[in-house]
Design a protein around this motif. Structure first.
Motif, mmCIF file in Angstrom:
data_model
loop_
_atom_site.group_PDB
_atom_site.id
_atom_site.type_symbol
_atom_site.label_atom_id
_atom_site.label_comp_id
_atom_site.label_asym_id
_atom_site.label_seq_id
_atom_site.Cartn_x
_atom_site.Cartn_y
_atom_site.Cartn_z
ATOM 1 N N ASP A 90 -5.262 7.509 -2.689
ATOM 2 C CA ASP A 90 -3.848 7.837 -2.482
ATOM 3 C C ASP A 90 -3.600 7.811 -0.985
ATOM 4 O O ASP A 90 -3.901 8.779 -0.277
ATOM 5 N N ILE A 91 -3.083 6.695 -0.484
ATOM 6 C CA ILE A 91 -2.940 6.537 0.956
ATOM 7 C C ILE A 91 -1.923 7.508 1.538
ATOM 8 O O ILE A 91 -2.044 7.947 2.684
ATOM 9 N N LYS A 92 -0.902 7.883 0.756
ATOM 10 C CA LYS A 92 0.092 8.830 1.263
ATOM 11 C C LYS A 92 -0.541 10.194 1.489
ATOM 12 O O LYS A 92 -0.274 10.861 2.492
ATOM 13 N N ASP A 113 -9.734 3.542 -6.304
ATOM 14 C CA ASP A 113 -8.473 3.578 -5.559
ATOM 15 C C ASP A 113 -8.324 4.893 -4.799
ATOM 16 O O ASP A 113 -8.978 5.895 -5.105
ATOM 17 N N LYS A 135 -5.457 -0.358 -3.953
ATOM 18 C CA LYS A 135 -6.152 -1.187 -4.942
ATOM 19 C C LYS A 135 -5.197 -2.171 -5.601
ATOM 20 O O LYS A 135 -5.586 -3.318 -5.893
ATOM 21 N N LYS A 136 -3.948 -1.751 -5.835
ATOM 22 C CA LYS A 136 -2.963 -2.687 -6.383
ATOM 23 C C LYS A 136 -2.692 -3.810 -5.399
ATOM 24 O O LYS A 136 -2.387 -4.937 -5.783
ATOM 25 N N GLN A 142 0.822 -1.210 0.000
ATOM 26 C CA GLN A 142 0.000 0.000 0.000
ATOM 27 C C GLN A 142 0.855 1.259 0.000
ATOM 28 O O GLN A 142 0.532 2.253 -0.660
ATOM 29 N N TYR A 198 2.886 1.329 -3.524
ATOM 30 C CA TYR A 198 2.008 1.501 -4.677
ATOM 31 C C TYR A 198 0.696 2.152 -4.219
ATOM 32 O O TYR A 198 0.694 3.288 -3.779
ATOM 33 N N THR A 199 -0.420 1.418 -4.319
ATOM 34 C CA THR A 199 -1.710 1.916 -3.843
ATOM 35 C C THR A 199 -2.497 0.755 -3.244
ATOM 36 O O THR A 199 -2.221 -0.413 -3.549
#
Length: 496
Positions: free
Chosen positions: A214-216, A212, A76-77, A70, A73-74
């Protein structure tokens, strides 16, 4: 048009519904064992129970892998990776014909696949409705339990549609074991192929629905909430002189008629007062909503702890070690309800109904645990779970002699197990914020994996050597230790 957030939560719930079929392991493993027995007569039913517990352990440990994916990447990936591995594992298991292959491929890898997709889908769902994280967690995690309920019936219908009873055979060590006949066992490969095909369709639909995040960016926003802008009205509006002169930014003077200036001034003041009043009325609901969001979403909003700092807090240890102790009661009921029932002489049909009802309530009650959490706090919800488990375990040896009581008591333990799994994610986020909470959650869940291993040793050794009543008193004692610790629990982290 359906709200995109609702579709995303639906997709996350469908993901959990599918990967939650790791809980079908207890139901299908007797069929798999019978299939392996056709080529290896040394295999026993007891030796293959370890597959489920390894599955749960690797599922919990895989949360660390999910967290890394996570961040790099993201989310969802991360779901893509877990879903793809999950489908491949089920397809490959159809070709496995010995116990070692089943333990490695199905036990280790299936658990890892489920644990990789699980937290990513959950965090995406929570990000859609952060002010309702308890309810959203309950819905998504509840789907995880309901999936097992549905696919238990599907798997049984494929392998044993005629409800053929197992027959007794003497195994290598001289003990008598019950296995399903060849006509049933030979359906195992077909079962895995059909299940894998269904999983492929469901996970494809789920990934299509999930949007998806953007966790960052979300972590940064959670750590540094935006401050309200301060409007300087002196800079925004032209300044008026006593002589009816307007002064602009370039210090140019423009003369006006005094009457026009007075009229303009009165109109401007009236307009400003009306506008300010309107803005205050408009901002009031926003202020209340923001206050509610802070209260429900994060408690220690002024702290910016790293995961290492979080591990040093008293709250982390109170939750982690207490869940290892108290999680054993519910997991034991989930894993061993049939073993206990056979000792009491109950028929298999009744025990199947008990397990099925327990599974469906385990899942459907999780949203209610989430709502309870949203309205109160971690300590209140956890104390209710612990008190319930203690009462059930202490009274179970006496009431278990009656069929209705046996069913009700075990189903309640199933529900308490669901409460354990529901609490961890929203509690981690509430105490440590989204940035650190998502990482802490991946460690919290390991406590349930370790509790599962405890269940294995309890099932294989303690239930053989101890009287069932004494065993349940031990479970009550473990929950009692957690209860004492939780009485002194506080969500507020004090900084020295």
């Amino acid at each position: 048009m359906v709200n995109r957030k609702i579709l995303t939560v639906l997709g996350c719930a469908l993901t959990h519904f599918t990967i939650g079929t790791i809980y079908c392991t207890g139901n299908i493993m007797p069929y798999v064992t019978s299939y392996i027995f056709l080529k290896d007569e040394s295999v026993t039913m007891a030796s293959m129970t370890i597959v489920f517990y390894i599955c749960i352990l690797t599922y919990a440990l895989a949360f660390q892998i999910s967290n890394l994916i996570q961040l790099k990447y993201t989310p969802k990936k991360c779901i893509y990776a877990g879903a793809a591995l999950y489908i491949v594992v089920v397809f490959v298991t159809a070709a496995c014909q010995n116990r070692i292959a089943v333990i490695i491929i199905y036990g280790i890898l299936l658990g890892a696949a489920s644990g990789t997709a699980y937290p990513a889908a959950l965090m995406i769902a929570i990000s859609c409705y952060p002010e309702r994280k308890g309810l959203v967690t309950g819905i998504v995690v509840g789907s995880f339990a309901v999936g097992a309920f549905v696919f238990n019936f599907i798997a049984t219908a494929i392998v044993n549609p005629s409800n053929v009873k197992p027959y007794s055979r003497v195994v290598a060590d001289g003990k008598t074991e019950k296995f399903f006949e060849k006509s049933v066992a030979d359906n195992v490969p077909e079962m895995f192929l059909i299940l894998a095909s269904i999983y492929t369709v469901l996970l494809t639909i789920a990934l299509f629905l999930v949007e998806d995040i953007d966790i960052k960016a979300l972590n940064a926003a959670a750590s540094n909430p935006p401050q309200p802008a301060v409007i300087n009205q002196d800079n925004e509006k032209p300044k008026k002189t006593n002589k009816g002169t307007t002064k602009d930014s370039n210090h140019l003077k423009v003369d006006h008629d005094d009457d026009d200036a007075d009229s303009s001034s009165e109109h401007s003041e009236s307009h400003d007062a009306s506008e300010n009043s309107s803005m205050e009325e408009h901002n009031e609901p926003e202020k209340k909503a923001e206050y509610k969001r802070i209260q429900t979403f994060i408690v220690n909003e002024n702290l910016n702890l790293s995961p290492l700092d979080a591990f040093k807090t008293r709250q982390f240890h109170q939750i982690f070690w207490c869940f290892i102790l108290s999680g054993t009661a519910g997991l034991f009921a989930v894993a061993s309800f049939k073993t206990i029932g056979i000792k009491y002489g109950y028929d298999d049909t009744f025990l199947t109904v008990t397990g099925s009802l327990g599974s469906i309530l385990n899942g459907t009650m999780r949203p209610l645990w989430g709502l309870f959490f949203d309205k109160t706090n971690f300590r209140m919800v956890y104390l209710v779970i612990l008190c319930t488990q203690i009462c059930i375990c202490v009274t179970f040896p006496e009431v278990s002699k009656f069929k209705p009581a046996f069913l009700i008591w075990l189903v309640i333990l199933f529900v308490c197990s669901g409460g354990h799994f529901t609490l961890l994610a929203p509690t981690a986020v509430r105490i440590y914020s989204r940035a650190t909470g998502s990482k802490v959650y991946t460690y919290f869940i390991i406590a349930m994996g370790l509790a599962s291993i405890c269940v294995y040793f309890i099932q294989v050794y303690a239930t053989v050597k101890l009287d069932p009543s004494i065993f349940f008193y031990i479970l009550a004692g473990l929950s009692g230790i957690s209860l004492i610790s939780t009485i002194f629990f506080s969500e507020i982290i004090k900084v020295d």
